[in-house]
Write a protein that holds these residues in place. Structure first.
Motif, short mmCIF file in Angstrom:
data_model
loop_
_atom_site.label_atom_id
_atom_site.label_comp_id
_atom_site.label_asym_id
_atom_site.label_seq_id
_atom_site.Cartn_x
_atom_site.Cartn_y
_atom_site.Cartn_z
N LYS A 123 0.84 -1.21 0.00
CA LYS A 123 0.00 0.00 0.00
C LYS A 123 0.88 1.26 0.00
CE LYS A 123 -3.76 2.24 2.54
NZ LYS A 123 -3.29 3.24 3.50
N ARG B 68 2.39 1.65 -3.39
CA ARG B 68 1.37 2.08 -4.35
C ARG B 68 1.11 3.58 -4.20
NH1 ARG B 68 -0.17 0.23 -8.94
NH2 ARG B 68 -0.19 -1.90 -8.17
N GLU B 69 1.01 4.05 -2.95
CA GLU B 69 0.71 5.47 -2.71
C GLU B 69 1.87 6.37 -3.14
OE1 GLU B 69 -2.47 5.21 0.98
OE2 GLU B 69 -0.42 5.89 1.38
N ALA C 47 4.20 5.72 -5.36
CA ALA C 47 4.26 5.71 -6.83
C ALA C 47 3.18 6.61 -7.42
CB ALA C 47 4.12 4.29 -7.36
N ALA C 48 1.99 6.57 -6.80
CA ALA C 48 0.88 7.39 -7.30
C ALA C 48 1.20 8.87 -7.15
CB ALA C 48 -0.41 7.05 -6.54
N VAL C 49 1.75 9.25 -6.01
CA VAL C 49 2.09 10.66 -5.76
C VAL C 49 3.18 11.12 -6.73
CG1 VAL C 49 3.40 12.06 -4.14
CG2 VAL C 49 1.33 10.94 -3.40
N VAL D 265 4.79 7.51 -10.85
CA VAL D 265 5.58 6.38 -11.32
C VAL D 265 4.63 5.23 -11.66
CG1 VAL D 265 7.29 4.63 -10.69
CG2 VAL D 265 7.59 6.99 -9.95
N GLN D 266 4.74 4.72 -12.88
CA GLN D 266 3.90 3.59 -13.27
C GLN D 266 4.64 2.29 -13.03
OE1 GLN D 266 3.14 4.61 -17.43
NE2 GLN D 266 1.14 5.35 -16.83
N TYR D 267 3.94 1.30 -12.50
CA TYR D 267 4.58 0.01 -12.34
C TYR D 267 3.54 -1.08 -12.28
CZ TYR D 267 3.23 -0.29 -7.43
OH TYR D 267 2.50 -0.38 -6.26
#
Lengths: 245, 188
Positions: B127, B130-131, B133-135, B138-140
């Motif tokens: 989590k 994910r957060e 990367a979202a901020v 960054v795509q993964y």
């Protein structure tokens, strides 16, 4: 919520690594038509998108997610901008209409508050695929929807028909956030370097399995255009929950 | 007169509140997730407050893109003036919550000769990853167990944790990133 039984579906975008490496049992299984199929475990999914009324209850109990208090890191300045006030959707928004203008962070926080999470793209697509039972109708519904501007007032979530899994409103109502919206690799940074296939997935168009599936292409392209703080007037969400053994 | 002063005070207080709500923080340090360093310490990202930070998301099992990305960070490190280099922190955050334990991160840091004074390697739960990367945009995606497809993004955070610059792709020109850090660390 409705229980979506385990099964498989063919994703619109294939993973770049699939042709290069042996498919792992967890991710895909061989099929007669050689298209990579993704296995999805059983899970619970909200029957309908989350409504304004439901989201207002969340905001009332979690003021940090109100329009005036939310951090710009987590939601842009359009957040809940259709609401009459900080806590009140007002009659224009329609209490039973899907809540929109919510960011990925806000949607995730709502689901967490409910003890749930956003569905993954595989869960969402598998539920929407509906085992192919209503593929043609779904595609038509989506394309009809794409060609019409979003109405001033979104309809009640109760107006949407259920599909074969018993899930309503996946097509033709609003776009919906998924947990891994930032997982599709069609961004410019991957395109730039796609000559080295060991580094990246190829560009989205090249890896689309079914170019004729324009509806799905639009959905993936739209997800790919999002950032986690974005709010959009026709983008809502619903929640999912794992099945505990 | 009194009421005029009270009125003014109210106006000022309201203006202050408006200002605060009109400029809500964009600091990445609002993320509350916990992380484990290569030394096994539990920290939050706010740990790096007051330093410029050069951050990238990678994973130790990555054999192609990540070594190049790390060498891009090292190039920034080398190009900085001694003063800026001393003040800057280099942070590698792992996509791979399952496999990148602190001992694995520690071994990786040694293998890559990352100076422990300046470099921190972090592992978090899915989590938190994910957060972040979202901020950062960054795509993964985990394509198969332990194998991640990801975009290559180098983020420069200012001492408050606000994103000041992002360098995307590999082997890019680091001049702008270096300049941004030099500006942040120049004597006031």
């Amino acid at each position: 919520m409705v229980l979506i039984p385990a099964g498989e579906y063919v994703p619109f975008l294939k993973a770049a690594s699939l042709p290069q490496t042996a498919p792992s049992p967890a991710q895909s299984a061989p099929s007669s038509d050689q298209r990579p199929r993704v296995h999805v475990e059983g899970f619970w999914l909200d029957v309908r998108p989350v409504t304004n009324r439901e989201f207002a209850a969340f905001v009332a109990q979690n003021p940090r997610w109100s329009r005036s208090q939310v951090s710009r890191l987590f939601a842009d300045d359009g957040y809940l901008s259709g609401w009459r006030s900080d806590r009140d959707p007002g009659s224009d928004a329609g209490p039973e209409a899907p809540v929109t203008r919510v960011s990925w962070f806000a949607a995730g926080a709502y689901c967490e508050w409910k003890g749930k999470s956003l569905p993954t793209v595989d869960q969402w697509e598998y539920a929407a695929d509906d085992r192919g039972r209503s593929a043609a109708q779904a595609r038509k519904a989506v394309l009809d929807w794409y060609t019409h501007p979003t109405p001033e007032r979104l309809p009640s979530v109760r107006s949407a028909a259920r599909n074969g899994f018993g899930v309503a409103g996946l097509h033709g109502m609003v776009w919906e956030w998924v947990l891994d919206f930032n997982g599709a690799m069609t961004g410019s940074e991957s395109r730039d370097d796609s000559s080295n296939s060991g580094l990246f997935c190829g560009a989205g168009g090249a890896s689309a399995l079914d170019p004729s599936d324009y509806a799905a292409f639009m959905r993936y392209a739209f997800r790919n255009s999002l950032k986690a703080s974005y709010t959009v007037s026709n983008l809502g969400f619903r929640c999912a929950q794992g099945v505990r053994p | 007169m009194k009421s005029w002063i009270a009125g003014l005070a109210l106006v000022l207080a309201t203006a202050g509140a408006d200002l605060a709500s009109a400029t809500p923080g964009l600091s990445v340090y609002q993320l509350e997730s916990g992380w484990t360093t290569q030394e096994g310490a539990r920290i939050q990202l706010g740990h790096f407050k007051e330093h410029p930070v050069v951050l990238a998301m990678v994973y130790t099992g990555c054999r192609t893109a990540c070594p190049l990305l790390i060498s891009d960070l090292k190039e920034i490190e080398q190009r900085l003036s001694p003063r800026a280099r001393e003040l800057t922190r280099f942070v590698l955050v792992s996509f791979d919550s399952r496999n990148d334990t602190s001992s694995r991160l520690s071994g990786f840091a040694k293998e890559k000769a990352l100076d422990p004074k300046r470099w921190t390697l972090l592992a978090g739960d899915p989590k938190g990853v994910r957060e972040l990367a979202a901020v950062l945009g960054v795509q993964y995606r985990e394509d198969s167990p332990g194998v991640f497809a990801h975009s290559n993004v180098i983020t420069i955070l200012d001492p408050a944790g606000v994103v000041r610059r992002q360098q995307t792709g590999l082997r890019g020109d680091p001049s702008e990133s270096v300049r941004a850090i030099e500006e942040m660390t120049a004597p006031k």
